[in-house]
Design an enzyme around this catalytic site. Structure first.
Site, short mmCIF file in Angstrom:
data_model
loop_
_atom_site.label_atom_id
_atom_site.label_comp_id
_atom_site.label_asym_id
_atom_site.label_seq_id
_atom_site.Cartn_x
_atom_site.Cartn_y
_atom_site.Cartn_z
N SER A 146 43.21 30.47 39.73
CA SER A 146 41.93 30.82 40.36
C SER A 146 41.06 31.49 39.30
CB SER A 146 42.17 31.80 41.52
OG SER A 146 40.95 32.36 41.98
N TYR A 159 46.09 38.87 46.31
CA TYR A 159 45.72 37.53 45.88
C TYR A 159 45.45 37.50 44.38
CZ TYR A 159 43.16 33.08 45.67
OH TYR A 159 42.74 31.81 45.35
#
Length: 254
Positions: A146, A159
């Site tokens: 990400s 996350y």
């Protein structure tokens, strides 16, 4: 005639989290490039999604598995090995979750869930795939990282921690496996208009703030991932090892 280096005909590919969102977009790219795909998802109707590819003449199968559960992962691995006779050429580690809380109030139970699916399951499946691939002398492992592997977010401590871990996991595995014929790389999606980001899209202030930072002036769509995954899964990337390929509309350049 020289072979198209992006042609995946004859390759077996497994992609997790393939029911919707980025997983669906990448599954479509791999199928259209000629790969036989096994789509894995916790959604019980995943094979119905795979049937949409079969209707178009592609080779696709859906397997339901809860990757949060270690026993379920073990059963999945056995099923895939049996289905493919041990010939796994491509693994796309895409499945993941996002749970948002402030740092001060992040429940440890939610932390454990995010770590288990976004990092532990990624390593578990990558290690399994690597052993199969080393035994045949080649393979491609593609982890989905990400932009938050580098640029941290807000209310996303678990996350971001996992995605930073995915980047380092990718680089470390590449250090050990590149000489054995296995390429390990990762894709770093930017802000994508997919279900995992519903909370951001519905927060008008945060949505506007993030949108202004994207040079492409739009959020990504699942189909934007297709080219990157086909490249990293194909012979065109045979000398690409341990990289993070951003697909972010230029977000990390700002």
């Amino acid at each position: 005639m020289k072979k198209n280096p992006f042609d995946l005909t004859g390759k077996n590919a497994v992609i997790t989290g393939a029911y919707q969102g980025l997983g669906w977009g990448m599954a479509q790219g791999l199928a259209e490039a000629g790969a036989r795909i096994i789509m894995v998802d916790v959604h019980p109707e995943i094979d119905e999604k795979a049937a949409l590819f079969r209707q178009r003449g592609f080779s696709a199968e859906g397997l339901c598995s809860d990757l949060m559960d270690r026993e379920s992962r073990s059963e999945l691995k056995k099923k895939i090995e049996s289905t493919l006779d041990g010939q796994l050429d491509i693994l796309v580690n895409n499945a993941g979750i996002q749970i948002r809380h402030s740092v001060l109030k992040f429940p440890i139970e939610d932390w454990d869930k995010v770590i288990e699916l976004n990092l532990t399951a990624v390593f578990d499946l990558a290690q399994w795939a690597a052993n199969l691939m080393v035994s045949i002398g080649n393979g491609k492992i593609i982890n989905v990282a990400s932009v938050n592997s580098i640029a941290a977010g807000i209310n996303t401590v678990a996350y971001c921690a996992t995605k930073g871990g995915v980047l380092q996991l990718t680089k470390t595995m590449a250090n050990e496996l590149s000489s054995l014929g296995v390429n390990v790389n990762c894709i770093a999606p930017g802000y994508m208009a997919t279900p995992i980001n519903t909370a951001l899209v519905e927060d008008s202030g945060r949505f506007s703030e993030l949108s202004q930072r994207i040079p492409a002036k739009r959020w990504g769509q699942p189909e934007d991932m297709a080219g990157a995954v086909v490249y990293l899964a194909s012979e065109a990337s045979n000398y690409v090892c341990g990289v993070m390929l951003p697909v972010d509309g230029g977000y990390l350049s700002r």
